[in-house]
Design a protein around this motif. Sequence first.
Motif, PDB file in Angstrom:
ATOM      1  N   ALA A  45       0.822  -1.211   0.000  1.00 54.81           N
ATOM      2  CA  ALA A  45       0.000   0.000   0.000  1.00 54.81           C
ATOM      3  C   ALA A  45       0.854   1.257   0.000  1.00 54.81           C
ATOM      4  O   ALA A  45       0.637   2.160  -0.823  1.00 54.81           O
ATOM      5  CB  ALA A  45      -0.928  -0.012   1.219  1.00 54.81           C
ATOM      6  N   SER A 103       2.904   1.644  -3.281  1.00 51.96           N
ATOM      7  CA  SER A 103       2.031   2.034  -4.393  1.00 51.96           C
ATOM      8  C   SER A 103       1.592   3.494  -4.272  1.00 51.96           C
ATOM      9  O   SER A 103       1.509   4.208  -5.266  1.00 51.96           O
ATOM     10  CB  SER A 103       0.790   1.137  -4.439  1.00 51.96           C
ATOM     11  OG  SER A 103       1.159  -0.187  -4.700  1.00 51.96           O
ATOM     12  N   ALA A 104       1.303   3.922  -3.060  1.00 52.38           N
ATOM     13  CA  ALA A 104       0.845   5.289  -2.856  1.00 52.38           C
ATOM     14  C   ALA A 104       1.951   6.317  -3.087  1.00 52.38           C
ATOM     15  O   ALA A 104       1.678   7.439  -3.496  1.00 52.38           O
ATOM     16  CB  ALA A 104       0.289   5.452  -1.445  1.00 52.38           C
ATOM     17  N   CYS A 105       3.190   5.933  -2.834  1.00 51.85           N
ATOM     18  CA  CYS A 105       4.302   6.874  -2.919  1.00 51.85           C
ATOM     19  C   CYS A 105       5.003   6.879  -4.276  1.00 51.85           C
ATOM     20  O   CYS A 105       5.607   7.886  -4.657  1.00 51.85           O
ATOM     21  CB  CYS A 105       5.319   6.568  -1.818  1.00 51.85           C
ATOM     22  SG  CYS A 105       4.658   6.847  -0.163  1.00 51.85           S
ATOM     23  N   LYS A 163       5.158   9.899  -6.889  1.00 55.67           N
ATOM     24  CA  LYS A 163       4.516  11.066  -6.277  1.00 55.67           C
ATOM     25  C   LYS A 163       5.508  11.937  -5.507  1.00 55.67           C
ATOM     26  O   LYS A 163       5.113  12.746  -4.677  1.00 55.67           O
ATOM     27  CB  LYS A 163       3.377  10.603  -5.373  1.00 55.67           C
ATOM     28  CG  LYS A 163       2.309   9.861  -6.171  1.00 55.67           C
ATOM     29  CD  LYS A 163       1.003   9.809  -5.457  1.00 55.67           C
ATOM     30  CE  LYS A 163      -0.062   9.201  -6.318  1.00 55.67           C
ATOM     31  NZ  LYS A 163       0.049   7.805  -6.596  1.00 55.67           N
ATOM     32  N   HIS A 171      -6.371   4.932   7.336  1.00 59.21           N
ATOM     33  CA  HIS A 171      -6.321   6.343   6.914  1.00 59.21           C
ATOM     34  C   HIS A 171      -5.578   7.200   7.939  1.00 59.21           C
ATOM     35  O   HIS A 171      -4.828   8.107   7.571  1.00 59.21           O
ATOM     36  CB  HIS A 171      -7.728   6.882   6.645  1.00 59.21           C
ATOM     37  CG  HIS A 171      -8.351   6.268   5.435  1.00 59.21           C
ATOM     38  ND1 HIS A 171      -7.848   6.436   4.162  1.00 59.21           N
ATOM     39  CD2 HIS A 171      -9.417   5.462   5.302  1.00 59.21           C
ATOM     40  CE1 HIS A 171      -8.581   5.779   3.296  1.00 59.21           C
ATOM     41  NE2 HIS A 171      -9.545   5.157   3.965  1.00 59.21           N
ATOM     42  N   CYS A 212      -1.865   6.595   7.312  1.00 56.67           N
ATOM     43  CA  CYS A 212      -1.400   7.355   6.141  1.00 56.67           C
ATOM     44  C   CYS A 212      -1.172   8.820   6.502  1.00 56.67           C
ATOM     45  O   CYS A 212      -0.160   9.416   6.110  1.00 56.67           O
ATOM     46  CB  CYS A 212      -2.406   7.242   4.993  1.00 56.67           C
ATOM     47  SG  CYS A 212      -2.488   5.606   4.241  1.00 56.67           S
ATOM     48  N   THR A 218       1.734  10.391   3.906  1.00 56.11           N
ATOM     49  CA  THR A 218       1.677   9.773   2.577  1.00 56.11           C
ATOM     50  C   THR A 218       0.281   9.959   2.003  1.00 56.11           C
ATOM     51  O   THR A 218      -0.676  10.193   2.755  1.00 56.11           O
ATOM     52  CB  THR A 218       1.990   8.263   2.633  1.00 56.11           C
ATOM     53  OG1 THR A 218       1.019   7.606   3.449  1.00 56.11           O
ATOM     54  CG2 THR A 218       3.386   8.007   3.178  1.00 56.11           C
ATOM     55  N   PRO A 219       0.155   9.830   0.690  1.00 54.00           N
ATOM     56  CA  PRO A 219      -1.180   9.918   0.098  1.00 54.00           C
ATOM     57  C   PRO A 219      -2.085   8.807   0.651  1.00 54.00           C
ATOM     58  O   PRO A 219      -1.623   7.705   0.953  1.00 54.00           O
ATOM     59  CB  PRO A 219      -0.917   9.700  -1.396  1.00 54.00           C
ATOM     60  CG  PRO A 219       0.526  10.055  -1.595  1.00 54.00           C
ATOM     61  CD  PRO A 219       1.209   9.686  -0.308  1.00 54.00           C
ATOM     62  N   GLN A 220      -3.355   9.121   0.785  1.00 55.00           N
ATOM     63  CA  GLN A 220      -4.322   8.111   1.209  1.00 55.00           C
ATOM     64  C   GLN A 220      -4.382   7.014   0.144  1.00 55.00           C
ATOM     65  O   GLN A 220      -4.271   7.288  -1.047  1.00 55.00           O
ATOM     66  CB  GLN A 220      -5.714   8.730   1.385  1.00 55.00           C
ATOM     67  CG  GLN A 220      -5.812   9.669   2.562  1.00 55.00           C
ATOM     68  CD  GLN A 220      -5.729   8.937   3.898  1.00 55.00           C
ATOM     69  OE1 GLN A 220      -6.200   7.830   4.053  1.00 55.00           O
ATOM     70  NE2 GLN A 220      -5.128   9.597   4.879  1.00 55.00           N
ATOM     71  N   CYS A 221      -4.550   5.780   0.585  1.00 58.93           N
ATOM     72  CA  CYS A 221      -4.583   4.658  -0.343  1.00 58.93           C
ATOM     73  C   CYS A 221      -5.357   3.498   0.279  1.00 58.93           C
ATOM     74  O   CYS A 221      -5.697   3.524   1.450  1.00 58.93           O
ATOM     75  CB  CYS A 221      -3.166   4.217  -0.703  1.00 58.93           C
ATOM     76  SG  CYS A 221      -2.190   3.694   0.727  1.00 58.93           S
ATOM     77  N   TYR A 222      -5.577   2.519  -0.527  1.00 61.32           N
ATOM     78  CA  TYR A 222      -6.269   1.303  -0.116  1.00 61.32           C
ATOM     79  C   TYR A 222      -5.255   0.341   0.497  1.00 61.32           C
ATOM     80  O   TYR A 222      -4.144   0.201  -0.018  1.00 61.32           O
ATOM     81  CB  TYR A 222      -6.946   0.679  -1.335  1.00 61.32           C
ATOM     82  CG  TYR A 222      -7.482  -0.707  -1.117  1.00 61.32           C
ATOM     83  CD1 TYR A 222      -8.635  -0.928  -0.362  1.00 61.32           C
ATOM     84  CD2 TYR A 222      -6.837  -1.810  -1.665  1.00 61.32           C
ATOM     85  CE1 TYR A 222      -9.122  -2.206  -0.156  1.00 61.32           C
ATOM     86  CE2 TYR A 222      -7.319  -3.088  -1.469  1.00 61.32           C
ATOM     87  CZ  TYR A 222      -8.465  -3.278  -0.716  1.00 61.32           C
ATOM     88  OH  TYR A 222      -8.943  -4.552  -0.518  1.00 61.32           O
TER      89      TYR A 222
END
Length: 173
Positions: A24, A27-29, A32, A154, A157, A162-166
């Motif tokens: 997670a 993938s979110a980072c 970005k 959440h 995160c 970091t960006p919010q992600c699943y």
Amino acid sequence: MIYLPHRAVFIHIPRTAGNSVTSAIASACAGKGVDIILGSNAGIKNWGSFHRHMTANKLKEIIDEWDDIYKFAVNRPMEDRVQSAARLIERDVRNKVHEKPSCPEPWRRVLKGEDKEYWKSFMQQTTEWYTQGGSSEDLGVELFNFSEINNKWHEICDKCKTPQCYLPRLNKG
């Protein structure tokens, strides 16, 4: 272990959703502008000081801004971790992972039943062993219960910046 310089560090305790957390956050980072260092068990020569299952005590020695970043880990009861590890071993033996060239030698020895110290070592590697200092010193690692990780994701995160992600559920065991 995930290290987000100047932001956060995740202490990856085996069998506590570490692959899901790693997937997670990575993938979110990715792409970005968020620097990320993932620990590896791949046996890469000259990789550096970061390994997949590092203790907070060791990470504190090599992360200069340790006191200024967010630190977290997932806590799962030892009995559940043992059952999960046993299922993983059974699955990997059934899938003949030990016969594959990509199987790391230490894991190959576990799967072939040659590592007689595996369970003794595993049992000594408690949540406290991973998250506290040598004299049970509090190193500022926030613990999240395994059963509540999805509900707290959440919040994690946000604390990691970091960006919010699943949060995927990669290992079902």
